[in-house]
Motif scaffolding. Sequence first.
Motif, PDB file in Angstrom:
ATOM      1  N   SER A 158       0.846  -1.197   0.000  1.00  0.00           N
ATOM      2  CA  SER A 158       0.000   0.000   0.000  1.00  0.00           C
ATOM      3  C   SER A 158       0.877   1.241   0.000  1.00  0.00           C
ATOM      4  O   SER A 158       2.034   1.196   0.431  1.00  0.00           O
ATOM      5  CB  SER A 158      -0.937   0.010   1.218  1.00  0.00           C
ATOM      6  OG  SER A 158      -0.202   0.082   2.423  1.00  0.00           O
ATOM      7  N   GLY A 159       0.307   2.334  -0.495  1.00  0.00           N
ATOM      8  CA  GLY A 159       1.027   3.597  -0.531  1.00  0.00           C
ATOM      9  C   GLY A 159       1.536   3.987  -1.897  1.00  0.00           C
ATOM     10  O   GLY A 159       2.041   5.101  -2.073  1.00  0.00           O
ATOM     11  N   LEU A 160       1.421   3.089  -2.882  1.00  0.00           N
ATOM     12  CA  LEU A 160       1.904   3.385  -4.230  1.00  0.00           C
ATOM     13  C   LEU A 160       0.734   3.731  -5.138  1.00  0.00           C
ATOM     14  O   LEU A 160      -0.340   3.111  -5.043  1.00  0.00           O
ATOM     15  CB  LEU A 160       2.673   2.199  -4.814  1.00  0.00           C
ATOM     16  CG  LEU A 160       4.162   2.099  -4.455  1.00  0.00           C
ATOM     17  CD1 LEU A 160       4.349   1.889  -2.966  1.00  0.00           C
ATOM     18  CD2 LEU A 160       4.826   0.966  -5.235  1.00  0.00           C
ATOM     19  N   GLN A 161       0.931   4.694  -6.029  1.00  0.00           N
ATOM     20  CA  GLN A 161      -0.101   5.128  -6.955  1.00  0.00           C
ATOM     21  C   GLN A 161       0.517   5.391  -8.326  1.00  0.00           C
ATOM     22  O   GLN A 161       1.023   6.480  -8.588  1.00  0.00           O
ATOM     23  CB  GLN A 161      -0.798   6.398  -6.456  1.00  0.00           C
ATOM     24  CG  GLN A 161      -1.563   6.214  -5.163  1.00  0.00           C
ATOM     25  CD  GLN A 161      -2.240   7.491  -4.692  1.00  0.00           C
ATOM     26  OE1 GLN A 161      -1.720   8.587  -4.905  1.00  0.00           O
ATOM     27  NE2 GLN A 161      -3.386   7.364  -4.063  1.00  0.00           N
ATOM     28  N   PRO A 162       0.512   4.396  -9.206  1.00  0.00           N
ATOM     29  CA  PRO A 162       1.117   4.592 -10.531  1.00  0.00           C
ATOM     30  C   PRO A 162       0.391   5.660 -11.339  1.00  0.00           C
ATOM     31  O   PRO A 162      -0.841   5.727 -11.333  1.00  0.00           O
ATOM     32  CB  PRO A 162       0.991   3.212 -11.177  1.00  0.00           C
ATOM     33  CG  PRO A 162      -0.092   2.515 -10.417  1.00  0.00           C
ATOM     34  CD  PRO A 162      -0.043   3.055  -9.023  1.00  0.00           C
ATOM     35  N   ASP A 163       1.169   6.500 -11.999  1.00  0.00           N
ATOM     36  CA  ASP A 163       0.609   7.589 -12.796  1.00  0.00           C
ATOM     37  C   ASP A 163       1.467   7.760 -14.045  1.00  0.00           C
ATOM     38  O   ASP A 163       2.678   7.969 -13.951  1.00  0.00           O
ATOM     39  CB  ASP A 163       0.596   8.883 -11.980  1.00  0.00           C
ATOM     40  CG  ASP A 163       0.066  10.056 -12.764  1.00  0.00           C
ATOM     41  OD1 ASP A 163      -1.152  10.119 -13.011  1.00  0.00           O
ATOM     42  OD2 ASP A 163       0.878  10.914 -13.161  1.00  0.00           O
ATOM     43  N   LYS A 164       0.845   7.694 -15.200  1.00  0.00           N
ATOM     44  CA  LYS A 164       1.574   7.758 -16.462  1.00  0.00           C
ATOM     45  C   LYS A 164       2.394   9.030 -16.582  1.00  0.00           C
ATOM     46  O   LYS A 164       3.563   8.995 -16.998  1.00  0.00           O
ATOM     47  CB  LYS A 164       0.602   7.662 -17.639  1.00  0.00           C
ATOM     48  CG  LYS A 164       1.280   7.762 -19.003  1.00  0.00           C
ATOM     49  CD  LYS A 164       0.267   7.619 -20.134  1.00  0.00           C
ATOM     50  CE  LYS A 164       0.969   7.715 -21.489  1.00  0.00           C
ATOM     51  NZ  LYS A 164       0.026   7.568 -22.623  1.00  0.00           N
ATOM     52  N   ALA A 165       1.825  10.170 -16.223  1.00  0.00           N
ATOM     53  CA  ALA A 165       2.517  11.450 -16.386  1.00  0.00           C
ATOM     54  C   ALA A 165       3.788  11.525 -15.552  1.00  0.00           C
ATOM     55  O   ALA A 165       4.774  12.142 -15.964  1.00  0.00           O
ATOM     56  CB  ALA A 165       1.576  12.591 -16.020  1.00  0.00           C
ATOM     57  N   GLN A 166       3.797  10.879 -14.385  1.00  0.00           N
ATOM     58  CA  GLN A 166       4.945  10.979 -13.490  1.00  0.00           C
ATOM     59  C   GLN A 166       5.892   9.783 -13.575  1.00  0.00           C
ATOM     60  O   GLN A 166       7.052   9.894 -13.180  1.00  0.00           O
ATOM     61  CB  GLN A 166       4.463  11.096 -12.039  1.00  0.00           C
ATOM     62  CG  GLN A 166       3.634  12.333 -11.750  1.00  0.00           C
ATOM     63  CD  GLN A 166       3.249  12.416 -10.289  1.00  0.00           C
ATOM     64  OE1 GLN A 166       4.088  12.326  -9.403  1.00  0.00           O
ATOM     65  NE2 GLN A 166       1.964  12.564 -10.027  1.00  0.00           N
ATOM     66  N   HIS A 167       5.416   8.663 -14.095  1.00  0.00           N
ATOM     67  CA  HIS A 167       6.195   7.429 -13.988  1.00  0.00           C
ATOM     68  C   HIS A 167       6.534   6.779 -15.326  1.00  0.00           C
ATOM     69  O   HIS A 167       7.148   5.718 -15.351  1.00  0.00           O
ATOM     70  CB  HIS A 167       5.420   6.424 -13.118  1.00  0.00           C
ATOM     71  CG  HIS A 167       5.086   6.962 -11.754  1.00  0.00           C
ATOM     72  ND1 HIS A 167       3.877   6.719 -11.123  1.00  0.00           N
ATOM     73  CD2 HIS A 167       5.812   7.755 -10.908  1.00  0.00           C
ATOM     74  CE1 HIS A 167       3.872   7.317  -9.935  1.00  0.00           C
ATOM     75  NE2 HIS A 167       5.039   7.954  -9.787  1.00  0.00           N
ATOM     76  N   GLU A 168       6.174   7.411 -16.428  1.00  0.00           N
ATOM     77  CA  GLU A 168       6.465   6.850 -17.749  1.00  0.00           C
ATOM     78  C   GLU A 168       7.926   7.077 -18.120  1.00  0.00           C
ATOM     79  O   GLU A 168       8.497   8.134 -17.852  1.00  0.00           O
ATOM     80  CB  GLU A 168       5.553   7.496 -18.787  1.00  0.00           C
ATOM     81  CG  GLU A 168       5.656   6.884 -20.177  1.00  0.00           C
ATOM     82  CD  GLU A 168       4.676   7.518 -21.148  1.00  0.00           C
ATOM     83  OE1 GLU A 168       4.046   6.774 -21.921  1.00  0.00           O
ATOM     84  OE2 GLU A 168       4.538   8.764 -21.136  1.00  0.00           O
ATOM     85  N   PHE A 169       8.536   6.083 -18.718  1.00  0.00           N
ATOM     86  CA  PHE A 169       9.899   6.187 -19.249  1.00  0.00           C
ATOM     87  C   PHE A 169       9.796   6.811 -20.632  1.00  0.00           C
ATOM     88  O   PHE A 169       9.199   6.226 -21.534  1.00  0.00           O
ATOM     89  CB  PHE A 169      10.534   4.794 -19.321  1.00  0.00           C
ATOM     90  CG  PHE A 169      12.021   4.810 -19.578  1.00  0.00           C
ATOM     91  CD1 PHE A 169      12.532   5.202 -20.810  1.00  0.00           C
ATOM     92  CD2 PHE A 169      12.916   4.414 -18.601  1.00  0.00           C
ATOM     93  CE1 PHE A 169      13.893   5.214 -21.055  1.00  0.00           C
ATOM     94  CE2 PHE A 169      14.283   4.415 -18.832  1.00  0.00           C
ATOM     95  CZ  PHE A 169      14.771   4.816 -20.056  1.00  0.00           C
ATOM     96  N   VAL A 170      10.382   7.996 -20.818  1.00  0.00           N
ATOM     97  CA  VAL A 170      10.222   8.740 -22.070  1.00  0.00           C
ATOM     98  C   VAL A 170      11.570   9.201 -22.605  1.00  0.00           C
ATOM     99  O   VAL A 170      12.397   9.734 -21.861  1.00  0.00           O
ATOM    100  CB  VAL A 170       9.325   9.980 -21.872  1.00  0.00           C
ATOM    101  CG1 VAL A 170       9.123  10.700 -23.205  1.00  0.00           C
ATOM    102  CG2 VAL A 170       7.984   9.596 -21.276  1.00  0.00           C
ATOM    103  N   MET A 171      11.764   9.000 -23.895  1.00  0.00           N
ATOM    104  CA  MET A 171      12.918   9.569 -24.579  1.00  0.00           C
ATOM    105  C   MET A 171      12.396  10.262 -25.835  1.00  0.00           C
ATOM    106  O   MET A 171      11.940   9.609 -26.780  1.00  0.00           O
ATOM    107  CB  MET A 171      13.932   8.478 -24.937  1.00  0.00           C
ATOM    108  CG  MET A 171      15.181   9.025 -25.607  1.00  0.00           C
ATOM    109  SD  MET A 171      16.551   7.864 -25.551  1.00  0.00           S
ATOM    110  CE  MET A 171      17.047   8.013 -23.834  1.00  0.00           C
TER     111      MET A 171
END
Length: 490
Positions: A369-382
Amino acid sequence: MCCKCCGETQRKSWVFGIGSVFTLLGILLVVLWPNLADKLVENGLKLEPGTDTYDSWLEAPIPIYLSFYMFNWTNPEEIRNPNVKPHFNEMGPYVFLEKHKKENFTFYDNATVAYYERRTWFFDAEKSNGKLTDMITAAHAITATVADEMRHQPKFVKKIINFMLNHEGGTLYTTKPVHEWIFDGYQDDLTDFLNLFNTSAIDIPYTRFGWLADRNGSLEYDGLFTIHTGTDNIANVGRLTHWNARNETGFYKLPCGIVNGTTGDLFPPKMNTHEEITIFATDACRFMNLRPQGNLEVHGLTATRWVGTEETLDSGENYPNQQCFCDPRLEECPKTGVVECKACRDKAPIYSSFPHFYLADPHYLNAVSGLQPDKAQHEFVMAVEPTIGVPLQVHGRIQINMMIEPDDDYDIYRGVPKVLMPMFWFDQYAELSSELASTAKLAINLSDYGTYFGIACIVFGGLFLVTGIVLTITKRWVRRPVEDEDMLTN
C-alpha cells in the motif's frame, strides 16, 4: 555607372546578364543545395574530433539531473500480520546534478571508439524536497541476499547460516539516512562479518552497502563501451557494439544477452518514427525497447516520443520473444512489468520495474500500500528529434525493488509473506537548452534555407529577364527626346 550614359546594347547586357546570373544561381541552389546541405549536416553529426557531435559527446553540454525517490517502510513490525500490507511513504525527490565525461577513449580504424564514462553527482538542495539526513526504513539488503543465495542449500548448512544471521547482524529491516542509502553507503555488522569470513559461497563485493556506493566519480564502474562513430555509415552512429570488450552481457541467454542499442546520448539522423528504438541500460545489464508514441515540442522543435511499454519489461509472460530474460533457474518467472536483475546486481534479489509498478501486473501493486502509478509521473520517455537524431527531452525512470519471501529455516524470514518490496525509484532528466535548440534548427532547416534562397534568386533573376523582354518588345530601352519634350509641355 550612369544609366543615362549607357547605350541600348549596354543596358540589355546589364539587365539580361543580371537576370541570367541570378536565375542560373537559383536553379543550381534548388537542384544541388539539398544534397550538399545534407552532406554538411551529416559530416557534423559524425563522431570524430572537430565536429559538434564530438564536443557534446565528450562532455554533456546540458545539465542532467538524477532525482531519487525513496520508499520509507512505515510498518515493518506488522510484516507477519496477514491482514496488513507493507505500507510505504514516498520521500523526496533528492536531486543531484549529474556530470558526464568521456575518458580514456580510443578511436579504431573500423569506425568505432572505445571509452569509459566518468559520472559525478552533486546534491542540489534547492531542487530537492528533503535533506540527505532524512531517515529511511527499508528491507535489509545484505540479509536478503544471504538468505536468497543459500535458500537451496542442505538443512545443516542453512542452520549454520541461520545462526550467523541471528548473531552477526542479520535483520529484516534497517533505518539509515538518505545519503548512506544512496552514495555513501553504511557500515553494517553482517557485511563486516562476511568480509572477515571471506568465503566464496557468499560473495559480498563491498565493505559498505549503498545503492550507488563507490560509484560517484568512478571511471570504470559503468564499464568499457565501444560504439560506432558513423564515419563509415552515418546510420550506425552511436550504436553499441561491445560492453566490457564483449558483444554479449553474459547475464541472459541469447538473444536477450546481446549487447544492443545505444547508450542514449547519440542517435542517427533520419530516424524511422514508426519503429522502436533500443537503449542499453547498464544498471540492468540489458537492452530495452521503446515504442514511438506521439510527439513533443521543445523550444520550437518537434520530437517523437519513444516510451516504455508493457513489452519493455516483460520476461516472456505476454511477449514470448522475451522469455530469454527469465533465468531458467528461477522457480517462476516475474510477472509482466518486472524483470529480475540478480546476476547483474551482485546476486542480490533485485528486480526492476517502472516507478510505482506502472504497467506491471496488478499482483505487485496489490501486495503493498502507498503506491499510486501515474503515467505522467512514472512513464519512461525519450523524446528525440528524428531528422538529425538529437534528444530533446529525457525522463529515464526506473524503480528498484527487492524480493523478500518466507523461509522456515531462517528465523528472520519465518512467517513473512512473499512480497516485492519497492526500495526507491529514480528519474534521470535532461532537456535540450534553447541555445542548442537554435543550432539544431539551423541544421534541420539548412536544406530548406538554401532552397528558399534559390527560389528567391530565380524570382529576382526572372524579374530582370521579364523586364528585358518587355522593353525589347516595346522598344523602350532608350527614351526618345521627343517623348521627353511632350512630357514637359503637357
